[in-house]
Design an enzyme around this catalytic site. Structure first.
Site, short mmCIF file in Angstrom:
data_model
loop_
_atom_site.label_atom_id
_atom_site.label_comp_id
_atom_site.label_asym_id
_atom_site.label_seq_id
_atom_site.Cartn_x
_atom_site.Cartn_y
_atom_site.Cartn_z
N SER A 276 -4.58 82.29 26.90
CA SER A 276 -4.80 82.74 28.27
C SER A 276 -5.53 81.65 29.03
O SER A 276 -6.39 80.96 28.48
CB SER A 276 -5.65 84.03 28.27
OG SER A 276 -6.14 84.31 29.57
N LYS A 282 -7.80 85.89 24.04
CA LYS A 282 -6.47 86.50 24.11
C LYS A 282 -5.51 85.89 23.09
O LYS A 282 -5.55 84.70 22.79
CB LYS A 282 -5.87 86.32 25.52
CG LYS A 282 -6.53 87.13 26.60
CD LYS A 282 -6.28 88.62 26.46
CE LYS A 282 -4.86 89.02 26.77
NZ LYS A 282 -4.47 88.78 28.17
N ASN A 284 -1.74 86.50 23.13
CA ASN A 284 -0.61 87.17 23.78
C ASN A 284 0.67 87.06 22.96
O ASN A 284 0.98 85.99 22.42
CB ASN A 284 -0.38 86.57 25.17
CG ASN A 284 -1.56 86.82 26.10
OD1 ASN A 284 -2.11 87.91 26.12
ND2 ASN A 284 -1.95 85.80 26.85
N ARG A 315 45.26 87.01 41.27
CA ARG A 315 44.09 86.13 41.32
C ARG A 315 42.99 86.83 42.09
O ARG A 315 43.21 87.27 43.22
CB ARG A 315 44.42 84.79 41.98
CG ARG A 315 43.27 83.78 41.96
CD ARG A 315 43.20 83.02 40.63
NE ARG A 315 44.25 82.01 40.56
CZ ARG A 315 45.33 82.12 39.80
NH1 ARG A 315 45.50 83.20 39.04
NH2 ARG A 315 46.26 81.19 39.78
#
Length: 454
Positions: A276, A282, A284, A315
Site C-alpha cells: 500500500s 497492508k 493486498n 456483409r
C-alpha cells in the site's frame, strides 16, 4: 495493438504481443501470401507472380500508423493494406501487382488474420490454464483432510475439506479447457469467400484454392464462408468469457479467505507485491484483484458479441466491426487473470491453524446438524430437531461449547444416556472427522480431473 495503460497492467505482455498491430497486420499479409501461392498452384496466376507477392508480405516494411489512419476513411484495415502491398509489388513488377488480393475481399483478409492471432492466444491460455488447474489439484491432494469452514450466504455453515474446495475451483477450469479445444477445432477456420461469399472470380478453381490456403495456414477449411454466419466464432469467444467468470469465482473466494479477520489463505508477498502507498501493514490480494477486474469487464464484451450476431445480408455494417474491436479484450482479460491466479497459487500461504481457530470460535454450533441426525436415530427426527434447537440456543446464551451442552443434556436424560454412544457423539464434534464426506468426494473428483488434463 496499442493497449491503454490501465488495461495493460491487468494483463500480460505475451498476450498483448499476440494482438499487437504488427502481429495482426502480419496475419493479414500471411493470408495474402498463402492466397497467391494457392492460386499459382492451381494455375490461376504465374508462379513468379506469387513469389513476388509473397516477398513483399512483411509487416515491418509497412507504415502501420498510416494504414490505421487510412482505414478510418476506407472503412476497413484491409483496403489501405492491400493498396500499399499492391504498390510495393508494382514497383517490382506491374503485371504481378494486378494479381494481388485477386478474387478475395477485405473480410477474408481480416477474419483470417483474426483466426491466426487467436490461435496463438488460445495456445497461451491453454498453457496457463493447464498449469493453474494442475496446481489446484496438487493442493487438493495435499489437503483432502484439512478442515475448513464452508460458508453459505456469507455465513459459516459446516466443516468441509479444503482439498474438496480446491478441487471444485479446478473443475470448471478443466471443463473450459476441454470446451476451448473442441470449439477451436470448429472456429479456427479459413475465411475465403470473395465479394459475396461465392468465390466467383476464381471460377471452378475457387474451392481448390480455398483448400490450399487453409492447408498452407494450418486452418480448417469450412464448407462455406462465414462472413455473416458468426455462430462458431462467437461460441469460442463466449467460452473464453465463461472461463474468466470461473476465474472470478476463485478470486472471490480467495480474497474473502485472505481478509485479515479470516486469514485462512494469503497470496504471496514480498518485492513490492500487494503493498500500500499509505499503509505499510497492508497485504493486498493483487492476483485476486486482477482476476476480479477481468470477470467484471468480460460480460460486456460477451454481450457485445451476441448483440452483433444479427448481421445484414452478406456483409455486416458496423456489427462485424464492433465484434472485431471487442474480441482481443476477451483474451487479454482471460490470460491476465489466469497468469495472476497461477502466481498466487504457486505461492499460496495456507494457515491450517487459523482455519481450525475459526472453526473452534463457533462453539461447535456448525456441528448441530450432524448431532441432530445422530439423535434422530434414537428419538426420531422431529424430537431431535426440537431438542437441538433448544440446546443450540442454550449454547449461544451461555457462551458454552455445544458439545458440553449436548453431553450435559444426554447425561441428564436416562433414556438418552443408555441408548447413545458418548464417544460417537464426541466424534461428531471433531473437525477432521467432519471432512469425511468432502474428502471422499475430493478423492473421487481429483483423479478424474487429472485424467482430463493429461
Amino acid at each position: 495493438m496499442s493497449v491503454p495503460i490501465f488495461d495493460s497492467f491487468l494483463t500480460t505482455t505475451d498476450i498483448i504481443d499476440v494482438f499487437d498491430d504488427v502481429a495482426v497486420i502480419q496475419g493479414m499479409l500471411d493470408f495474402e501470401a498463402a492466397l497467391a501461392r494457392a492460386q499459382a498452384a492451381e494455375g490461376l496466376i504465374p508462379a513468379q507472380t506469387a513469389r513476388i507477392i509473397e516477398k513483399h508480405c512483411v509487416a515491418d516494411t509497412f507504415d502501420i500508423s498510416a494504414l490505421i489512419v487510412a482505414a478510418r476513411r476506407a472503412g476497413s484495415m484491409a483496403i489501405p493494406l492491400v493498396k500499399a502491398l499492391t504498390q510495393k509489388v508494382a514497383a517490382e513488377d506491374a503485371e504481378a501487382a494486378t494479381k494481388v488480393h485477386w478474387g478475395s475481399t477485405s473480410q477474408d483478409v481480416i477474419d483470417t488474420a483474426a483466426v491466426l492471432v487467436t490461435r496463438k492466444a488460445l495456445a497461451l491460455i491453454d498453457g496457463e490454464l493447464n498449469s493453474l488447474a494442475a496446481r489446484l489439484l496438487t493442493l487438493a491432494q495435499a489437503h483432502t483432510q484439512t478442515p475448513v469452514l464452508a460458508r453459505t450466504l456469507m455465513q459459516p455453515a459446516q466443516v468441509t475439506s479444503l482439498g474438496f474446495k480446491f478441487a471444485n475451483w479446478a473443475a470448471p477450469l478443466v471443463r473450459s479447457r476441454t470446451q476451448l479445444k473442441a470449439l477451436a477445432d470448429n472456429a479456427l477456420q479459413l475465411q475465403l469467400g470473395g465479394a459475396v461469399g461465392t468465390l466467383a472470380v476464381m471460377g471452378d478453381k475457387g474451392p481448390a484454392v480455398a483448400q490450399r490456403v487453409a492447408a498452407d495456414l494450418g486452418l480448417a477449411n469450412p464448407l462455406a464462408n462465414w462472413h455473416t454466419q458468426r455462430d462458431e466464432w462467437v461460441r469460442l469467444g463466449l467460452e473464453v468469457a465463461v472461463l474468466t467468470g470461473s476465474l472470478g469465482k476463485i478470486a472471490t473466494d480467495l480474497s474473502l479467505m485472505a481478509q485479515g479477520e479470516i486469514a485462512e489463505l494469503a497470496e504471496p508477498s514480498g518485492q513490492g507485491r500487494g503493498g500500500s502507498s499509505a499503509m505499510p501493514h497492508k497485504r493486498n490480494p493483487v492476483s485476486s484483484m486482477i482476476a476480479l477486474a477481468a470477470a467484471g469487464r468480460t460480460p460486456h464484451r460477451a454481450a457485445a458479441l451476441l448483440a452483433n450476431m444479427p448481421q445484414e445480408h452478406e456483409r455486416g455494417l458496423g456489427n462485424w466491426q464492433a465484434e472485431l474491436a471487442e474480441w482481443p479484450g476477451l483474451f487479454l482479460s482471460a490470460h491476465g487473470a489466469l497468469t495472476a491466479l497461477h502466481e498466487a497459487m504457486d505461492g499460496l500461504v495456507i494457515d491450517t491453524q487459523r482455519m481450525r481457530q475459526n472453526i473452534d470460535a463457533l462453539q461447535g454450533l456448525i456441528f448441530a446438524e450432524a448431532v441432530s441426525i445422530y439423535l434422530a436415530g434414537v428419538i426420531g427426527r422431529p424430537a431431535a430437531h426440537h431438542l437441538m434447537e433448544t440446546l443450540t440456543a442454550r449454547a449461544v446464551t451461555e457462551k458454552a461449547h455445544l458439545s458440553d451442552v449436548v453431553r450435559a443434556a444426554v447425561n441428564a436424560d436416562e433414556a438418552l444416556r443408555t441408548q447413545l454412544d458418548l464417544s460417537a457423539l464426541d466424534a461428531l464434534f471433531d473437525p477432521v472427522n467432519a471432512t469425511g464426506s468432502g474428502a471422499a468426494m475430493a478423492r473421487t473428483l481429483i483423479p478424474q480431473l487429472l485424467a482430463q488434463l493429461a
